[in-house]
Enzyme design. Structure first.
Site, mmCIF file in Angstrom:
data_model
loop_
_atom_site.group_PDB
_atom_site.id
_atom_site.type_symbol
_atom_site.label_atom_id
_atom_site.label_comp_id
_atom_site.label_asym_id
_atom_site.label_seq_id
_atom_site.Cartn_x
_atom_site.Cartn_y
_atom_site.Cartn_z
ATOM 1 N N HIS A 93 -19.325 13.911 15.591
ATOM 2 C CA HIS A 93 -20.191 13.414 14.520
ATOM 3 C C HIS A 93 -21.357 14.348 14.243
ATOM 4 C CE1 HIS A 93 -17.945 10.072 16.255
ATOM 5 N NE2 HIS A 93 -17.778 9.759 14.993
ATOM 6 N N LYS B 182 -21.689 -2.301 13.304
ATOM 7 C CA LYS B 182 -21.087 -3.272 12.399
ATOM 8 C C LYS B 182 -21.912 -4.537 12.249
ATOM 9 C CE LYS B 182 -16.919 -4.207 12.804
ATOM 10 N NZ LYS B 182 -16.230 -4.294 11.506
ATOM 11 N N LYS C 263 -24.430 4.292 -5.777
ATOM 12 C CA LYS C 263 -23.906 5.355 -4.908
ATOM 13 C C LYS C 263 -24.148 6.713 -5.554
ATOM 14 C CE LYS C 263 -19.431 7.359 -3.639
ATOM 15 N NZ LYS C 263 -19.546 7.500 -2.179
ATOM 16 N N ILE D 227 -7.360 14.697 17.616
ATOM 17 C CA ILE D 227 -7.143 13.275 17.328
ATOM 18 C C ILE D 227 -6.280 13.072 16.092
ATOM 19 C CG2 ILE D 227 -8.343 11.071 16.968
ATOM 20 C CD1 ILE D 227 -8.706 12.391 19.754
HETATM 21 N N1 GLN Z 1 -6.037 10.057 13.393
HETATM 22 C C1 GLN Z 1 -7.253 9.732 12.733
HETATM 23 C C2 GLN Z 1 -8.026 11.008 12.436
HETATM 24 O O1 GLN Z 1 -7.992 11.900 13.189
HETATM 25 C C3 GLN Z 1 -8.111 8.818 13.554
HETATM 26 C C4 GLN Z 1 -9.331 8.400 12.782
HETATM 27 C C5 GLN Z 1 -10.259 7.494 13.524
HETATM 28 O O2 GLN Z 1 -10.388 7.549 14.695
HETATM 29 N N2 GLN Z 1 -10.942 6.673 12.823
HETATM 30 O O3 GLN Z 1 -8.709 11.103 11.447
HETATM 31 ZN ZN ZN Z 2 -11.825 8.075 16.113
#
Ligand code: GLN
Ligand code: ZN
Length: 753
Positions: free
Chosen positions: A693, A113, A22, A430
């Site tokens: 992303h 995955k 890594k 989120i």
């Molecule tokens: N609550 C998490 C964040 O915002 C959700 C992460 C995710 O969706 N993997 O980082």
């Molecule tokens: Zn997510």
């Protein structure tokens, strides 16, 4: 006649016991290390790995499972199937990494995955213009290296059927397996080259055959191995399967001329006795679990080897799959108590188990009786350890499952939640905000003891205050605290729950240079103290707008941990649910009116075979509902799902019954909304309106256009406005710009209502 081996593994980890690879490839990417130096690190790691396996007593050693990034990408490179868009990159290593990670001008391959594991592979793109050509230089070089060291090397490659089934067709709808005949001559040539270079066995991995396959696909596999085994100048072929049962593929493969087959005895349940052709094959029996970290019950493993003996021509002992999926060695763990340590086996310890079982099988168990006795003693302390059973937790679970009525009907909850007084098209995020340098510096300083706990808390509070102020400035409706205190969304909770153990050095490759350290769930789960309440209430104290509490759901906590093997996963999930449920109730008690329970891994744990899926979906949905049904109607439950195609689990998403579901749908959120409608979903939904992303800042116009589209599928009362995932990997400036546009877009579309 080819020499028969007795003890092996199907593959090794490659990232390095101290993540040497890594560090080397990341240094190469940032220009701090040259290609030669990276190659030297790789060579040293391979040599260390192979000699350790030989010294431990394996008599056939997988070679070629080393990779700078991913073994499926290596296979694509070997078959001349890197995407056209990297062809202009002259340097071979850079071309390879560009396929994996992209460049300023070139998009990377998609990642997905590897079966139902937590490893992610790169999805080769195969178009009508792909011309397969063989470049075996990597595997030949590694074979030479190994043979020069006197290693009993068995080259390993991903098989043609699995390669095509895992790839993505671009520019054509024809099934990729139609291209099998183009690959077979290349594999035949490869086998010849490997034989000429000194290989007596070659392992060809076909894990795709443990998933549901059509009769045509199984027939194609049979045809492939009939053809490859027909060539007289080839080495002996071991077709390797892992992660489940071969089912109908087992008799099909056994009827071909290959010499060996590996079967996963841990995850699979194939009956070898029903396939008479196996009495002419070398069967490699994966009796040591390659995916979990528990010490093998040697008595039981030897007994099942004994049973297999009668069905096989000859038998070798193996791990059930590559050791890629477990940490290197228990020796690197200092914090384990003696009992817990005695219950575990990481990579090195599993190799020892394979050798012990191989010895017992070939020369009787007398000489290894001590190892059997130790395993038995460990198993008995594990069975009786008080940490494994918490009577209070079990009694509570029993009582709850008997009496919990679940939540009230959605309409009643909606009514109770109207007190939140949110505008139409509420805007939110989120959970995480950019992990700033200050956060990383503070965490490292705490770990090194340079700052105390109090100073660390102060710094995290300052981060939270910044993030709350930013959200108020941007005029978002439902705020979050930004998750600065979380190293990882699972580990953070595992560290605070009884029943979990967090390793010091138990790194496992997740993809490329990214490694994770899954916690170990070993005992009954209890929450000694609230885990998030102080942080969330601090954030709430800074603002009049609602702050969402942020929790990780039971399924995701299990999916990203090593789990107990002594009780059904469903039981472990329910225990985690109880802890999360208590946290939601405590948040509510502290005045928090919205709580999000993330389940990004819901799709990940879905069993490979359709027949096993309904039972999984039942318990996973049940666990989520148990975690979220302790609160009042007036508390709004959110969930978040991402990282996958949701087709197969869409009905389960509806059954989660969360008041609001935010969902990653960057590719086409319209489709997700349509799919949700089709299963009668009638709750709040926030299809991600831009892709986090990518660093690109979406314009107001494009977000507004997405919202208008979404409104065709969802009535305005149900639609939320949010990015498609957490923001922790993004930079501050782009997040601010993107969210400003998101809020403005919501405002414009509201005005049109
Ligand atoms: N609550 C998490 C964040 O915002 C959700 C992460 C995710 O969706 N993997 O980082
Ligand atoms: Zn997510």
């Amino acid at each position: 006649m080819t020499a028969i081996f007795t003890a092996t593994i199907l593959g090794s980890p490659r990232i390095g016991p101290n993540r040497e690879l890594k560090k080397a490839v990341e240094a190469y990417w940032s220009g701090r290390l040259g290609a030669d130096a990276v190659a030297t690190v790789g060579k040293q790691l391979r040599e260390q790995t192979w000699t350790a396996l030989r010294d431990a007593g394996l008599d056939s050693i997988p070679v070629g499972t080393f990779s700078y990034y991913d073994h499926v990408l290596d296979t694509a490179a070997m078959l001349g199937a890197l995407p056209d868009r990297v062809a202009g990159i002259k340097n071979e290593l850079d071309r390879y990494f560009a396929s994996a990670r992209g460049t300023d001008t070139v998009a990377p391959l998609e990642m997905t995955k590897w079966f139902d594991t937590n490893y992610h592979y790169l999805v080769p793109e195969i178009s009508p213009s792909t011309t397969f050509t063989l470049d075996p230089s990597k595997i030949l070089a590694e074979l030479d290296e190994a043979l020069a060291l006197g290693i009993p090397a068995r080259p390993v490659v991903v098989g043609p059927v699995t390669f095509l089934l895992l790839s993505k067709a671009v520019g054509s709808d024809a099934p990729l397996l139609d291209r099998l005949d183009e690959l077979l001559p290349l594999y035949a040539e490869l086998l010849g080259r490997l034989a000429a270079a000194g290989a007596d066995w070659v392992q060809i991995d076909e894990p795709a055959l443990v998933a549901d396959r059509t009769p045509e696909e199984i027939e194609a596999a049979k045809r492939a191995y009939d053809l490859l085994s027909a060539d007289p100048s080839r080495p002996a072929i071991l077709v390797a399967s892992y992660f489940g049962s071969l089912g109908d593929a087992l008799p099909a493969l056994a009827s071909t001329g290959v010499e060996g087959l590996s079967v996963d005895v841990v995850a699979g349940s194939d009956s070898l006795a029903s396939v008479p052709e196996l009495t002419r094959k070398h069967v490699v029996a994966g009796v040591v679990d390659g995916r979990n970290i528990w010490r093998t019950d040697l008595d039981a493993a030897l007994a099942s080897l004994g049973t297999l003996l009668g069905s096989a021509g000859s038998l070798a002992v193996s791990t059930s799959c590559s050791l890629l999926h477990v940490p290197y060695t228990l020796d690197a763990e200092t914090g384990l108590d003696k009992a817990l340590r005695s219950w575990l086996a990481f990579g090195t310890e599993k190799v020892r188990e394979v050798v012990t079982l191989g010895t017992a099988l070939t020369s009787g168990r007398e000489s290894v009786e001590d190892d059997f006795a130790l395993a038995r003693a460990a198993a008995s302390t594990r069975r009786t350890d008080p940490r494994l059973r918490d009577a209070t937790v079990r009694a509570r679970l029993d009582a709850l499952s008997a009496s919990d009525p679940g939540r009230s009907p959605a309409a009643q909850r909606r009514e109770a939640q109207s007190a939140l007084d949110l505008p139409p098209l509420p805007t939110t995020t989120i959970g995480s905000y950019p992990q700033t340098t200050q956060i990383r510096v503070a965490r490292a300083a705490l770990r090194r003891g340079e700052i105390g706990e109090a100073e660390y808390l102060d710094r995290m509070r300052a981060e939270i205050a910044d993030v709350v102020a930013l959200q108020e400035k941007l005029d978002l409706d439902v705020l979050v605290h930004g998750e600065p205190e979380r190293n990882d969304m699972v580990q953070y909770f595992a560290e605070q729950l009884d029943g979990f153990f967090a390793t010091d050095n138990g790194w496992v490759q997740s993809y490329g240079s990214r490694c994770v350290r899954p916690p170990i769930l070993y005992g009954d789960v209890r929450r000694p103290n609230p885990m998030t309440v102080d942080w969330i209430t601090y954030a709430q104290s800074l603002t009049g707008r609602p702050v969402k509490g942020m929790l990780t759901g039971p399924v995701t906590i299990l999916a990203w941990s090593f789990v107990r093997d002594d009780q059904p996963l469903a039981d472990s999930a329910n225990q985690v649910s109880l802890a999360i449920r208590d946290e939601t109730v405590d948040l509510q008690g502290a005045g928090i009116r919205i709580v999000q329970v993330d389940e990004p891994a819901l799709r990940e744990l879905l069993p490979l075979r359709a027949a096993d899926q309904p039972a999984y979906l039942d318990w996973s949905v049940g666990a989520f509902r148990l975690a979220t049904s302790g609160v009042a109607d007036s508390t709004q439950i959110h969930t978040h799902l991402c990282y996958s195609e949701f087709g197969e689990v869409i009905a389960a998403i509806a059954r989660l019954d969360a008041d609001v579901t935010s969902i990653e749908a960057a590719r086409s959120h319209m489709e997700v909304l349509g799919d949700l409608n089709a299963v009668g979903f009638d709750l709040g939904v926030g299809p991600g309106v831009y892709d986090i992303h990518s660093p690109r800042v979406p314009s107001v116009g494009e977000i507004a256009a997405s919202l208008r589209e979404a409104l065709k599928a969802v009535p305005v009362e149900r639609l939320w406005v949010n990015p498609d995932c957490g923001l922790k990997t993004r930079g501050k400036a782009e997040v601010e710009a993107s969210l400003r546009n998101l809020v403005e877009a919501a405002r414009q579309v509201r005005a049109e209502l």
